[in-house]
Scaffold this motif. Structure first.
Motif, PDB file in Angstrom:
ATOM      1  N   HIS A   7      11.316  31.597 -12.778  1.00 50.85           N
ATOM      2  CA  HIS A   7      12.130  31.022 -13.850  1.00 50.85           C
ATOM      3  C   HIS A   7      13.310  30.227 -13.312  1.00 50.85           C
ATOM      4  N   ARG A  30      14.968  27.743 -16.258  1.00 51.57           N
ATOM      5  CA  ARG A  30      15.137  28.396 -17.555  1.00 51.57           C
ATOM      6  C   ARG A  30      16.596  28.827 -17.758  1.00 51.57           C
ATOM      7  N   PHE A  62       3.364  30.148 -17.748  1.00 52.26           N
ATOM      8  CA  PHE A  62       4.159  31.255 -18.271  1.00 52.26           C
ATOM      9  C   PHE A  62       3.366  32.560 -18.317  1.00 52.26           C
ATOM     10  N   TYR A 122      10.062  25.098 -23.407  1.00 52.64           N
ATOM     11  CA  TYR A 122       8.640  24.973 -23.062  1.00 52.64           C
ATOM     12  C   TYR A 122       8.252  23.504 -22.959  1.00 52.64           C
TER      13      TYR A 122
END
Lengths: 251, 435, 481
Positions: free
Chosen positions: A45, A50, A84, C433
């Protein structure tokens, strides 16, 4: 391709990564293994940018550029792809539409022309076949109503279409039965070449039977405590993670 | 409005006369009455053009002149009033026709620092605590709440100091059987200091065929970490007018819950406002409505999120029979900068007869973006497949229907922890929408 | 010309609204003010019969006695109705054929993307173009006439089909309905009249394009669509206006009547000028739209994409009188900057086994306020009525508001009525995303919002769906981050 130097990162002020050093070259496949909470997913991540996963120290150089300074989409355009662990559902946004947008942005970034509708379609069909994606899933909303296996397959399908330089696979094997795992692995292997690299984050050795890594790193409490060849994974499987922890302690 | 002026004058004169004659030492209450009278004079009786009263006419409350009853005491206790009692009531305050019944009530209680008493006693024994509880709320917009305040002189007072926990409920019982069309204005005040907790139950019980007006006020202040649960069981006669206004506020991480069980009168209306003033508050306002005959119930709820990180939940369920009518008018308000709010609101109604009617107005008014607010409303009949399923297992049709209706209403009190109170509500619900 | 330059400068300063230009045509504009003489003048100008003049005057008298409504959840500066002009139209008379239309006007509409040539490539859409108070051209009339379909401006219809107009006008929205309906009934300028005879399926999309050009002028659209037994028609309207500092008023009345087995599909893409970032200027869009499902098995479907206007106040509704009739409402309303929208629908179930479906998607950004207000009413005799409403709100930024005010009034026990609504901000994990897949923030948001609105876009005719999607993306630009 990727150089990680003394990378520290935290979540909500809690340090998770405590000094990671890792070199990944084109054509290589690395497996990062470790017990739950060791920081392996965090690493994936942090690399993909992220929010909430904050690097606090060290650097990550990807193809000569400072990866940590880039926005998530810039990293994607530079060629970093994250599969993911829990792909989210996005109602109303179709898979193909998403890929078309993404691919064209990446191509634009690379200075390549946009794909024609026909070429795009051809590409999508070809890659869908690779991961045995049902055609009807292509036009469905992203992951909406997909089974666990279909979601994971969709991640690898997207990987195949977007053709990144560095693919980060976050626990791609979790929740997959052996057949699905085989299909997913087949897809990954088909994409592997001497120009790209893979970083597999996994808890179990199982996946590595199908995607054979060049290097295996064991992560414990935010640092790499041991690195080795593919045989290290087998050893881990046999002796468990405690073996590593004990070793680390005694050292 | 002119036609109501004489009604207003009637009450204002009565309030002034009472205040003049009342010799009791009740400074803070006197101020509340003055404020109430001023607001009552300022506010008009609403028409159905008023959004909050769109589906409820106030005519039943204004067409008669109910006679104010000054607080008093009496010794006898009708059996019907006793039926409202719960065995585990830890502290009980009983009023019959507005008069305090000392023999049926528990004397003022002081336990682990908690203080529970009849309001008229509390104002003498704890004047400062009462004062604090009275003047910390926003100006009243509901004309009937103002009317009740204009006469506030008795009721119940609960003070929970820091960390105090009352295990068993405080129960305030109002029973009415008078023939002379009285007006009652009971006041309930609950002050819960840091990390204290208690459950307060109000029962309103009355006989059929006796017109009277209840203009009740309840105020709850929950300090940081406090947990206040309120339950109101309203089961009055078919001529009763019941207008209740509850105002609650929660401080940091405090919880306020109320379960409003309404089995109607000629008109019964709850007006519940809960304001989360500090982060971390949780508010639950649930309601069970079960009606038959000509009964009319109106629930107005405002959950005001004035601070971030608060949660709220509303679930109102109504089973309607006969010519009854139910109104739900609930609003979730999220004020600017009140981020991270999680609010849920649901109103479901079952129409069990051809002439029952349901009006629902669930509303969201959102001025912050990082929120999760949802609401829903349904009106319909029992699930036919479920009915069939039960019947195919041998349950008779009428019984199957009853089981499903009971399950439907019970859902709104499922989170009420006190089993005996919950079961009482379930039983009354089953009986009230007699099918 | 100074005006033109100013508008051009403003256009450059505010690129998002590309329809903000002003057309330079010689116009005939009434002096400001509203009184009986003005009403008479408009009626005379349009060559109306005496009964129509009387109807207008009656509506005007009614209007003078009505209070301006203030219940909507909008903040509005006081409007001085005597400071507006109630008629403006190109000076030249309406030409007999398309070839004679003022090229300046044709160019205006072409520039707005409205097909004014009966070209083969664009067959399938017939257009009525309304410029300020006047319909300037209508295409494909002859072809439609062959099937008995009347597609004309309402002014013409009053002259040429007085019986039809007289029979239906004001029956669904009477002048007494509300303040703006009364006003419209007194001074309505132009709009479209459609009549589809028994058993006829209209072979092409009918479309009206409304353009406000003149300054300080109210536009009072009046549209009347009748689908006779078993008929079908799909109708679209589009709206734009130049960028002006003053607020412009558009007070429309639209009436639809669907007889037995008939179906009317009515789609709107509303993109009136919304005012600038500080909320200066923009159109006040106060509209009464109502459809009557008169006959059994009739169906009326409203679809709207609302991105424009400073203030929108509109509730396209269905009166479901015929047994088994169906009402639908699909809406996307996007507000940003200082826009305010109070919009929704009313579904009034009167007949047996009537059904209605409501899908509303609100998107608020900037400092805007966006309210859904909807009524579902099930009358005493509406056995077996069904309604489902889904009303979602999306918030972009923390200075805007999203509100949901549904009213459910159920007077029949066999009704099944369900309302659901959610309010949330756009999911950060979804944006992430998409970013991870290489999209930038604006694009990601636009994609998610378009996905969120898909249910509504699906209801639009193809060309419009694409337009609407683009419009939404453009409108979102600058709203993000």
């Amino acid at each position: 391709m990727l150089t990680i130097k003394n990378l520290h990162a935290e979540i909500d002020g809690k340090p998770i990564l405590k000094g990671i050093d890792l070199q990944v070259n084109a054509g290589e496949t690395h497996a990062v293994m470790g017990p739950n909470g060791s920081g392996k997913s965090t690493l994936a991540h942090v690399l993909s940018g992220r929010e909430g996963y904050t690097p606090t120290e060290g650097e990550v150089i990807f193809e000569g550029k400072n990866l940590l300074e880039m926005e998530p989409e810039e990293r994607a355009r530079e060629g970093v792809f994250l599969a993911f662990q829990y792909p989210i559902e996005i109602p109303g946004v179709s898979n193909t539409n998403l890929l078309k947008e993404g691919l064209n942005e990446i191509r634009k970034h690379r200075g390549e022309p946009e794909l024609s509708a026909g070429d795009f379609l051809k590409l999508v069909r070809e890659k869908a076949k690779l991961v045995e994606m049902k055609k009807e899933l292509l036009n469905r909303s992203v992951n909406e109503g997909f089974s666990g296996g279909e979601k994971k397959r969709n991640e690898i399908f997207q990987l195949a279409v977007l053709d990144p330089k560095l693919a980060l696979l976050d626990e791609t094997d979790s929740g997959l039965d052996i057949d699905a795992l085989r299909v997913v692995a087949k897809g990954v292997n088909a994409v592997r070449n001497e120009k790209n690299a893979f970083l597999l984050v996994t808890h179990y050795q199982r996946l590595l039977n199908y995607i054979v890594p060049d290097f295996v790193h064991v992560l414990a409490d935010g640092t790499i405590v041991k690195s080795g060849g593919k045989e290290l994974a087998l050893e881990l499987e046999e002796r468990g993670y405690e073996w590593i922890s004990e070793k680390a302690e005694s050292a | 409005m002119a036609k109501y002026d004489d009604v207003k004058k009637w009450y204002l004169d009565a309030a002034a006369a009472y205040d003049r004659d009342d010799a009791a030492p009740n400074g803070a209450l006197k101020r509340l009455r003055e404020t109430g009278a001023r607001r009552f004079a300022e506010l008009d009786f609403p028409t159905t053009k008023h959004e909050d009263w769109k589906y409820t006419s106030v005519k039943p409350a204004t067409e008669r002149r109910f006679a104010w009853r000054a607080p008093g005491e009496r010794s006898d206790l009708p059996d019907a009033a006793k039926e409202a009692f719960f065995e585990e009531d830890q502290y009980r305050i009983v009023f019959v026709d507005g008069a305090y019944v000392p023999d049926a009530s528990t004397p003022a209680l002081e336990k682990d620092g908690a203080y529970v008493a009849r309001l008229k006693t509390a104002i003498v024994e704890r004047p400062e605590a009462v004062e604090r509880a009275l003047f910390d709320f926003e100006e009243e917009e509901n004309v009937f709440a103002a009317l009740g305040a204009a006469f506030a002189s008795d009721g119940a007072f609960v003070h929970l100091p820091k960390n105090a926990a009352l295990e068993r409920p405080v129960h305030v019982v109002h029973y009415v059987e008078a023939e002379d069309e009285p007006f009652l204005a009971p006041t309930l005040l609950v002050v819960a200091e840091e990390n204290s907790s208690a459950t307060i139950v109000e029962s309103y019980v009355g006989a059929d065929g006796k017109p009277y007006l209840v203009g009740a006020n309840a105020r709850f202040a929950a300090a940081a970490g406090a947990r206040v649960t309120h339950v109101k069981i309203q089961k009055e006669g078919d001529a009763a007018i019941h207008l209740w206004a509850g105002r609650a506020k929660t401080a940091k991480d405090a919880t306020f819950e109320t379960f409003l069980a309404s089995f109607g009168g000629k008109l019964a209306r709850n007006d519940a406002v809960v304001r989360a003033e500090e982060p971390g508050g949780f508010a639950r306002v649930n309601g069970v409505v079960a009606l038959d005959g000509e009964r009319h119930v109106d629930n107005r709820v405002l959950l005001d999120h004035a601070a971030p990180r608060c949660e709220s939940s509303q679930l109102f369920r109504a089973a309607l029979n006969g010519n009854s009518r139910n109104v739900f008018n609930g609003k979730v308000l999220v004020r600017p900068d009140s981020q991270k709010i999680d609010a849920f609101q649901q109103n479901d109604s079952l129409l069990l007869s051809d002439t029952a009617r349901s009006d629902s107005k669930p509303q969201l008014e959102i001025f912050a973006d990082d929120v999760k607010c949802s609401h829903g409303a349904t009106t319909g009949q029992l699930d036919k497949e479920a009915l069939f399923y039960l019947r195919s297992r041998g349950v008779g049709a009428a019984q199957a229907k009853r089981v499903l209706v009971d399950a439907f209403t019970a859902n709104a009190v499922a989170d009420l922890k006190l089993a005996s109170v919950r079961e009482r509500i379930e039983k009354l619900a089953a009986r009230s929408a007699s099918r | 010309m100074a005006n033109d330059e100013k508008a051009e400068l403003e256009r450059l300063a505010n690129e998002e609204y590309k329809y903000g230009f002003v057309t330079d045509v010689e116009s005939e504009t009434l002096p400001k003010g509203l009184n009986e003489d003005v009403v008479r003048w408009i009626s005379a100008k349009k060559g109306e019969p005496a009964w129509m003049t009387e109807k207008r005057l009656a509506a005007f008298r009614r209007w003078t006695k009505m209070p301006e409504p203030h219940w909507a959840n909008v903040e509005i500066a006081p409007i001085d109705y005597q400071e507006l002009s109630y008629y403006s139209g190109p000076k030249k008379d309406r030409p007999k054929s398309l070839d004679e239309v003022d090229p300046e006007l044709l160019e205006t509409f072409e520039k707005l993307g409205v097909p004014m040539q009966e070209r083969a490539a664009l067959a399938g859409v017939a257009v009525d173009a309304v410029f300020d108070s006047v319909s300037v051209a209508t295409t494909y009339r002859e072809e439609l006439a062959e099937r008995g379909i009347i597609f004309s401006s309402i002014s013409e219809a009053i002259r040429e089909h007085p019986d039809l107009v007289k029979k239906y006008i004001g029956t669904v929205v009477p002048p007494s309905d509300n303040f703006y309906a009364a006003m419209n009934s007194a001074v309505f300028s132009d709009g479209t009249f459609v009549y589809v005879p028994k058993g006829v399926r209209c072979p092409m999309e009918l479309s009206t394009y409304f353009r406000i050009n003149a300054a300080n002028t109210g536009q009072f659209e009046r549209t009347l669509i009748i689908a006779d037994e078993g008929a079908y028609v799909s109708y679209l309207e589009g709206c734009t206006a130049p960028i002006r500092d003053e607020n412009q008023l558009h007070a429309a009345v639209v009436e639809l009547i669907a007889h037995k087995d008939a179906e009317i599909k009515y789609s709107t893409v509303q993109n009136w000028y919304a005012g600038d970032k500080e909320g200066k200027g923009g159109v006040y869009n106060f509209v009464t739209k109502r459809g009557l499902c008169e006959g059994e098995n009739s169906k009326i479907s409203w679809t709207q994409v609302e991105t424009g206007s400073a203030i929108t106040w509109k509730y396209p509704s269905c009166i479901l009188r015929g047994d088994n009739s169906v009402g639908e409402f699909y809406s996307v309303a996007l507000t940003r900057n200082r826009q305010q929208a109070d919009t929704g629908t009313k579904m009034v179930h009167l007949g047996k086994n009537t059904k209605s479906n409501v899908v509303s998607k609100g998107i608020s950004a900037g400092y805007s306020q966006n309210s859904y207000r909807g009524l579902v009413k099930v009358g005493k005799n509406a056995e077996g009525a069904r309604n489902f409403s889904q009303c979602d709100s999306l918030l972009i930024g923390d200075k805007c508001g999203a509100h949901t005010f549904p009213y459910l009034e159920i007077d029949n026990p066999s009704a099944q009525v369900e309302h659901e609504a959610t309010t949330s901000k756009i999911g950060e994990d979804r944006i992430f995303y998409l970013k991870q897949r290489g999209l930038d923030e604006e694009n990601a948001v636009s994609m998610i919002v378009n996905g969120y609105c898909k249910e509504v876009f699906r209801e639009l005719p193809m060309e419009f769906a694409v337009e609407a999607q683009k419009l939404l993306s453009v409108s979102l630009e600058g709203s993000v981050g």
